[in-house]
Design a protein around this motif. Structure first.
Motif, PDB file in Angstrom:
ATOM      1  N   GLY A 137      41.811  47.228  41.911  1.00 28.46           N
ATOM      2  CA  GLY A 137      40.253  47.429  42.081  1.00 28.46           C
ATOM      3  C   GLY A 137      39.570  47.210  43.222  1.00 28.46           C
ATOM      4  N   ALA A 194      41.829  50.690  37.309  1.00 27.63           N
ATOM      5  CA  ALA A 194      41.824  50.497  38.670  1.00 27.63           C
ATOM      6  C   ALA A 194      42.228  51.800  39.407  1.00 27.63           C
ATOM      7  N   GLU A 242      41.762  39.524  38.152  1.00 25.34           N
ATOM      8  CA  GLU A 242      43.021  40.302  37.967  1.00 25.34           C
ATOM      9  C   GLU A 242      42.572  41.883  38.244  1.00 25.34           C
ATOM     10  N   PHE A 243      41.480  42.261  38.119  1.00 22.67           N
ATOM     11  CA  PHE A 243      41.356  43.695  38.166  1.00 22.67           C
ATOM     12  C   PHE A 243      41.417  44.040  39.758  1.00 22.67           C
ATOM     13  N   GLY A 283      36.155  41.912  42.423  1.00 24.75           N
ATOM     14  CA  GLY A 283      36.006  41.242  40.859  1.00 24.75           C
ATOM     15  C   GLY A 283      35.086  40.229  41.531  1.00 24.75           C
ATOM     16  N   PHE A 319      39.394  46.077  28.241  1.00 24.91           N
ATOM     17  CA  PHE A 319      39.206  46.705  29.448  1.00 24.91           C
ATOM     18  C   PHE A 319      40.368  45.729  30.433  1.00 24.91           C
ATOM     19  N   VAL A 320      40.420  44.464  30.070  1.00 22.85           N
ATOM     20  CA  VAL A 320      41.460  43.470  30.725  1.00 22.85           C
ATOM     21  C   VAL A 320      43.058  43.992  30.601  1.00 22.85           C
ATOM     22  N   ARG A 347      43.851  46.832  30.034  1.00 21.76           N
ATOM     23  CA  ARG A 347      43.949  48.270  30.928  1.00 21.76           C
ATOM     24  C   ARG A 347      43.527  48.288  32.261  1.00 21.76           C
ATOM     25  N   ARG A 348      43.769  47.103  32.715  1.00 20.21           N
ATOM     26  CA  ARG A 348      43.193  47.136  34.308  1.00 20.21           C
ATOM     27  C   ARG A 348      43.742  47.909  35.034  1.00 20.21           C
ATOM     28  N   ASP A 349      45.002  48.203  34.760  1.00 22.68           N
ATOM     29  CA  ASP A 349      45.917  48.889  35.853  1.00 22.68           C
ATOM     30  C   ASP A 349      45.403  50.626  35.600  1.00 22.68           C
ATOM     31  N   TYR A 400      34.331  44.571  39.085  1.00 25.73           N
ATOM     32  CA  TYR A 400      34.981  44.020  37.693  1.00 25.73           C
ATOM     33  C   TYR A 400      34.413  42.931  37.695  1.00 25.73           C
TER      34      TYR A 400
END
Length: 328
Positions: free
Chosen positions: A260, A238, A254-255, A263, A230-231, A233-235, A250
């Motif tokens: 996002g 979000a 970074e999310f 976080g 998931f990290v 694919r965060r873009d 999250y």
């Protein structure tokens, strides 16, 4: 010997051979293997933090240490072969990014030192004997990712108090993280009187389908559980949360930086910096079994006010006051 006298030839031969001899006498540059289940782009900030930790300890990539990167591109089933490559390469240390990479490295070697970053409990997963005295060939950093799920759901509920039905997104291909995090999410939802759906994704297509299913389930808010996939694919995650008007929390900043809503969790970059410091200490002669596993002590609440406005949410004042960072 035409054109060159014998004495001159011997002198030339000696001067040509000397640099080769000198180079041969220099110690070989140590090689670190960096093993990740993800992609170079998705994990760029964490690899940079790892190199920062090395640099702070006197090791600079390309100058006095080499790093060989192995990326599984989101396919955990590739990790055993990639770990075996690093073992055959006889690297000095393996830096294992994430729980699946750590378990693959541990299964591949009982002798090469391993420094891991993991959100799972490294004792439960068999990576170390204990946090204080790891023993064996592994040590590293645990960021308590699975233990923070309750607080994440509490903060999500404070942000969206009318959402009585929530969902938790888990990666089923990583049970070491997924199972304890899922149990934590279910317990937290129950304590707040919320109904919870556990939804799963282990590919980019799964993520798309999962978000499309949330409205049919009547879900009003989402928590993304800890997972390296998931990290990376965060873009995408979000953006989908905004497209589907889904308030989402999250487990790292970074999310939120990627768009996002919220976080809450440990500073993962600081953890990777510590992995670099430990790798350097091992290169200098310390044994991994003597280095206590570090536990994250720095936690961040980050709120993206731009995303809140897009979602039509009024962020409670007390959450803004609690936030370590507000993105506007």
């Amino acid at each position: 010997m035409s054109g060159i006298k014998r004495r001159e030839f011997i002198t030339l031969l000696g001067s040509a051979a000397w640099p080769l001899t000198a180079r041969a006498q220099q110690p070989a540059m140590p090689v670190i293997g960096f093993l990740s289940s993800e992609t170079p782009s998705g994990y760029a900030p964490f690899a940079a933090a790892f190199r920062q930790g090395l640099s702070e300890s006197g090791f600079v990539e390309g100058r006095n240490v080499a790093i060989e990167y192995r990326w599984a591109q989101g396919h955990n089933d590739r990790l055993p072969a990639l770990a075996a490559e690093l073992v055959r390469r006889q690297v000095a240390v393996i830096a294992a990014a994430g729980t699946p990479s750590s378990l693959a490295a541990k299964a591949a070697t009982a002798t090469i030192p391993i420094v891991f970053s993991s959100a799972a409990d490294p004792v439960v997963e068999g990576l170390v004997a204990s946090l204080a005295r790891p023993g064996g060939n592994a040590t590293g950093v645990t960021n308590l990712g699975t233990e923070l799920v309750q607080k994440q759901i509490e903060k999500l509920h404070e942000m969206v108090p009318r959402a009585n039905v929530i969902a938790a997104l888990v990666n089923p291909s990583d049970p070491a993280l997924g199972e304890p995090a899922t149990k934590g999410a279910q317990a937290a939802a129950s304590a707040l009187g919320l109904q919870i759906h556990i939804v799963q994704a282990s590919t980019e297509r799964d993520i798309e389908a999962t978000f499309a299913s949330l409205a049919r389930l009547g879900v009003g808010a989402l928590v993304v559980l800890p997972n390296a996939f998931f990290v990376g694919r965060r873009d995408q995650i979000a953006a989908l949360a905004i497209r589907h008007a889904m308030p989402t929390i999250y487990y790292q900043r970074e999310f939120a930086a990627a768009g996002g809503l919220m976080g809450y969790g440990p500073s993962v970059t600081d953890g990777y910096r510590q992995v670099g410091i430990y790798a350097a200490r091992i290169l200098k002669g310390e044994r991994p079994g003597d280095l206590p596993v570090q536990q994250s002590t720095k936690f961040e609440l980050v709120i993206n006010l731009n995303t809140a406005r897009v979602l039509g949410l009024d962020v409670p004042f007390h959450l803004q006051q609690l936030a370590d960072e507000v993105i506007e």
